[in-house]
Design an enzyme around this catalytic site. Sequence first.
Site, mmCIF file in Angstrom:
data_model
loop_
_atom_site.group_PDB
_atom_site.id
_atom_site.type_symbol
_atom_site.label_atom_id
_atom_site.label_comp_id
_atom_site.label_asym_id
_atom_site.label_seq_id
_atom_site.Cartn_x
_atom_site.Cartn_y
_atom_site.Cartn_z
ATOM 1 N N ASP A 214 0.847 -1.210 0.000
ATOM 2 C CA ASP A 214 0.000 0.000 0.000
ATOM 3 C C ASP A 214 0.870 1.243 0.000
ATOM 4 O O ASP A 214 2.079 1.164 0.160
ATOM 5 C CB ASP A 214 -0.862 -0.008 1.270
ATOM 6 C CG ASP A 214 0.009 -0.058 2.513
ATOM 7 O OD1 ASP A 214 0.412 1.010 2.994
ATOM 8 O OD2 ASP A 214 0.354 -1.164 2.997
ATOM 9 N N ASP A 216 0.520 3.648 2.290
ATOM 10 C CA ASP A 216 0.239 4.235 3.597
ATOM 11 C C ASP A 216 -0.947 5.208 3.421
ATOM 12 O O ASP A 216 -1.962 4.790 2.861
ATOM 13 C CB ASP A 216 1.502 4.879 4.192
ATOM 14 C CG ASP A 216 1.417 4.986 5.700
ATOM 15 O OD1 ASP A 216 0.923 4.029 6.327
ATOM 16 O OD2 ASP A 216 1.824 6.007 6.259
HETATM 17 N N1 LIG Z 1 1.236 1.393 5.733
HETATM 18 C C1 LIG Z 1 1.718 0.527 6.625
HETATM 19 N N2 LIG Z 1 2.122 0.952 7.853
HETATM 20 C C2 LIG Z 1 2.624 0.079 8.735
HETATM 21 N N3 LIG Z 1 2.752 -1.234 8.520
HETATM 22 C C3 LIG Z 1 2.348 -1.694 7.324
HETATM 23 N N4 LIG Z 1 2.353 -2.935 6.829
HETATM 24 C C4 LIG Z 1 1.835 -2.878 5.581
HETATM 25 N N5 LIG Z 1 1.504 -1.609 5.269
HETATM 26 C C5 LIG Z 1 1.820 -0.849 6.334
#
Ligand SMILES: Nc1ncnc2[nH]cnc12
Length: 295
Positions: A214, A216
């Site tokens: 992703d 974030d």
């Molecule tokens: N955006 C994110 N923040 C923290 N841990 C994660 N693991 C996968 N995506 C994450």
Amino acid sequence: MTQRPLAGVIGGSGLYDMEALEDAREVTMDTPFGPPSDAFVLGRIGDTPVAFLARHGRGHRLLPSEVNYRANIHAMKQLGVRYLISVSAVGSLAPDRAPLDLVLPDQFIDLTKRRETSFFGDGVVAHVSMAQPVCHAVREVLASAIAATPGAQERQLHRQGTYVCIEGPHFSSLAESRWYQAMGGHIIGMTNMPEAKLALEAQIAYASLAMITDYDCWHPHEENVSADLALRNLLSNAALAQQVVARAVAMLGSERPASHAFDALRTALVTPRERMPAHRLAALEPLLSDKEHAS
Ligand SMILES: Nc1ncnc2[nH]cnc12
Ligand SMILES: CSC[C@H]1O[C@H](OP(=O)(O)O)[C@H](O)[C@@H]1O
């Protein structure tokens, strides 16, 4: 006689077993630091003996803050593991790092708040250098394994990156996400610290295979991270990780590269052995006595 595992694998979110393990058997490990995340699965990949552990336990039962990182690494060391591959889901903090890209982090920023980060203390002092937090030789092996794995070759590989480790379990606020970008972070996760610190204290050559799920929450057009979004991308990442890690383990078995980690304690231990309390010496013995593995 069963061989001691040369390589260890810690499977993160989505990776709860190793399909390539042959002659697999479960072993429950006990450590002076409490119980590890789950039973270990020992077996071999080709000729290389391997120990596998699911970081969050099978069934994903442990929060990142609840993982007993010291027990996990101590148990790996007790078993004889020299090379450790950690697999992790991460978010991207950088526009040029997209979901499904692969990253081999070479630096970390530890923002965790409530974890035991060291085996030392309580009568035994050591200060291990974290200038090089991961083993470059194991990262190179992972890069070669990615290059040789159909399906992984097409993925964008980032051979370097700074992994910001937060406490979780919440994902970050927008202000935090922007702050982590300003710090120089490229990816974000919740588990590689203190895992990498402890592996180095245990003189194990550690590297992390980070798989982006992703953006974030900083991206103006992309969906904000949620567990659901991460898990969707995790499924294809985990299938690829199975193959990349199996290949990397076999390569480690045949190449057995040297690592700066193998003598990380040489310049770090301050307390002389004869001044260490007996119970602490007993707890730390697997870490301190590396005669069998001297590089
Ligand atoms: N955006 C994110 N923040 C923290 N841990 C994660 N693991 C996968 N995506 C994450
Ligand atoms: C389920 S997404 C968030 C979760 O995934 C990562 O864990 P791991 O490094 O074990 O793959 C992240 O750090 C969070 O724990």
